[in-house]
Design a protein around this motif. Structure first.
Motif, short mmCIF file in Angstrom:
data_model
loop_
_atom_site.label_atom_id
_atom_site.label_comp_id
_atom_site.label_asym_id
_atom_site.label_seq_id
_atom_site.Cartn_x
_atom_site.Cartn_y
_atom_site.Cartn_z
N MET A 46 7.30 7.18 37.74
CA MET A 46 8.63 7.18 38.34
C MET A 46 8.44 7.39 39.84
O MET A 46 7.86 8.40 40.26
CB MET A 46 9.50 8.27 37.74
CG MET A 46 9.77 8.06 36.26
SD MET A 46 11.01 9.19 35.58
CE MET A 46 10.05 10.70 35.45
N THR A 94 11.24 5.60 29.34
CA THR A 94 11.34 6.00 30.74
C THR A 94 12.59 5.41 31.38
O THR A 94 13.26 6.06 32.18
CB THR A 94 10.08 5.56 31.53
OG1 THR A 94 8.92 5.91 30.78
CG2 THR A 94 10.01 6.25 32.88
N GLY A 95 12.92 4.17 31.01
CA GLY A 95 14.14 3.55 31.52
C GLY A 95 15.37 4.34 31.12
O GLY A 95 16.31 4.52 31.91
N LYS A 98 15.40 7.49 33.14
CA LYS A 98 15.82 7.12 34.52
C LYS A 98 17.34 7.07 34.62
O LYS A 98 17.93 7.60 35.57
CB LYS A 98 15.22 5.75 34.87
CG LYS A 98 15.76 5.07 36.12
CD LYS A 98 15.05 3.73 36.28
CE LYS A 98 15.78 2.66 37.02
NZ LYS A 98 16.29 2.80 38.28
N GLU A 102 19.51 9.40 37.02
CA GLU A 102 20.33 8.81 38.08
C GLU A 102 21.78 9.30 37.98
O GLU A 102 22.45 9.44 39.00
CB GLU A 102 20.25 7.28 38.01
CG GLU A 102 18.92 6.79 38.58
CD GLU A 102 18.74 5.28 38.51
OE1 GLU A 102 17.89 4.78 39.25
OE2 GLU A 102 19.42 4.63 37.70
N ILE A 108 15.44 6.84 41.39
CA ILE A 108 14.17 6.60 40.70
C ILE A 108 13.95 5.11 40.49
O ILE A 108 14.87 4.38 40.12
CB ILE A 108 14.19 7.31 39.31
CG1 ILE A 108 14.19 8.81 39.52
CG2 ILE A 108 13.00 6.90 38.46
CD1 ILE A 108 14.56 9.56 38.29
N ARG A 109 12.71 4.70 40.70
CA ARG A 109 12.30 3.34 40.34
C ARG A 109 11.04 3.43 39.49
O ARG A 109 10.21 4.32 39.70
CB ARG A 109 12.04 2.51 41.60
CG ARG A 109 13.35 1.99 42.21
CD ARG A 109 13.15 1.44 43.58
NE ARG A 109 13.34 2.49 44.57
CZ ARG A 109 13.11 2.33 45.87
NH1 ARG A 109 12.68 1.19 46.33
NH2 ARG A 109 13.31 3.32 46.70
N LEU A 110 10.88 2.51 38.56
CA LEU A 110 9.79 2.62 37.60
C LEU A 110 8.62 1.71 37.96
O LEU A 110 8.80 0.59 38.43
CB LEU A 110 10.27 2.24 36.19
CG LEU A 110 11.46 3.01 35.65
CD1 LEU A 110 11.71 2.63 34.19
CD2 LEU A 110 11.26 4.51 35.77
N SER B 111 4.46 6.90 42.44
CA SER B 111 4.73 7.93 41.42
C SER B 111 3.71 9.06 41.61
O SER B 111 2.90 9.03 42.54
CB SER B 111 4.61 7.34 40.02
OG SER B 111 3.24 7.20 39.65
#
Lengths: 150, 151
Positions: A46, A94-95, A98, A102, A108-110, B111
């Motif tokens: 993340m 994880t999505g 996220k 948020e 956050i970006r994966l 990350s």
């Protein structure tokens, strides 16, 4: 921020909606066994203003069962399909996390998933950040989902 | 985008100026091994202009030498300190690659690092990703820096 709760909700939602399987969550582990045998671990980073990582750790036989749920066909041994499925599972969990983070104002970006497999290996997220690891089970299968977040 | 002309200078700069080690870049890298034996790997994810991961894969004796140089100690076993140090090295290498990408107009965010070690393991994932690996040498042996990315 209750990271364990995010992990439990995300994992259960992904299994229920994507794999049509109910999973039970146990209490977060108090001591983390960092060594894995005949297992596969998928990790998604993340990135952004807030950094972290989510990892799914599963014995190979359980990863095969999870892949069967994805593909609807029998899977006998660790192959590229299993690695792809476990990477995709980590990506979906994880999505979901996220989205929850948020909603709390986190940015956050994966990353793409990284998949590790081996006979005897360790996986760790070194550094000073909050982390927890939660055991899950379905039928006679057990696996772990872990999160670390700054 | 992430070819060896981005990776090699970034890794060389980190090793020479932040770790204090000279290294050699292999113009013709060996293929990245499918399984790493008695090794330490550190992986860091990135996102932004593109999504991907940076990994450094070192045989144990190379990881011990790099960690010893970074920590100014004499590491003889792969302890938690060594694994932490390799996570920090991945962080620095990924930071150098991020800076090089920024100069080309591609903003990336990193990350936290993850470290993997063991007698025999593979590090892969996301088969459709583009892959570049560059091999380096220090006197204790060779190691790889790998990038996988999409988009």
């Amino acid at each position: 921020m209750n990271l364990a709760q995010y992990i439990v909700e995300a994992t259960q939602e992904v299994f229920t909606t994507m794999l049509m399987e109910e999973v039970s969550a146990g209490a977060p582990l108090e001591t983390r066994n960092e060594r894995f045998s005949d297992s596969i671990s998928s990790i998604v980073g993340m990135a952004g203003a807030n950094k972290g990582a989510v990892a799914v750790h599963s014995p190979v036989n359980v990863a095969c069962r999870i892949t069967e749920l994805f593909l609807g066909m029998e899977v006998e041994s660790l192959d590229d399909d299993v690695k792809d499925a476990m990477g995709e599972l980590a990506n979906m969990i994880t999505g979901n996390v996220k989205g929850k983070l948020e909603e709390q104002g986190q940015d956050i970006r994966l990353s793409i998933p990284t998949t590790v497999d081996g006979d005897n290996y360790t996986v760790e997220c070194p550094g000073k950040h909050e982390g927890t690891i939660v055991p899950f089970s379905f039928q006679d299968c057990r696996f772990l989902v872990e999160i670390h977040f700054e | 985008m992430f070819n060896s002309s981005i990776i090699a200078p970034a890794v060389r700069e980190i090793f020479e100026f932040m770790i204090g080690m000279d290294l050699t870049v292999h113009a013709d890298s060996s293929p990245l091994p499918g399984y790493h034996l008695n090794s330490v790997s550190a992986v860091i994810g990135f996102s932004g202009a593109t999504r991907g991961m940076v990994a450094i894969h070192c045989p144990e004796q190379v990881a011990l030498a790099i960690s010893s140089a970074l920590l100014d100690t004499n590491e003889t076993e792969v302890t938690a300190d060594v694994r932490d140090a390799m996570g920090e090295v991945a962080n620095m290498v990924a930071g150098g690659i991020k800076a090089a990408a920024t100069e080309q107009g591609a903003e990336l965010e990193l990350s936290i690092p993850t470290t993997v070690c063991g007698e025999r393991y593979s590090v892969g994932g996301f088969p459709s990703a583009k892959k570049t690996a560059v091999e380096f040498s220090i006197k204790e042996g060779n190691f790889f820096v790998e990038i996988r990315y999409v988009g």
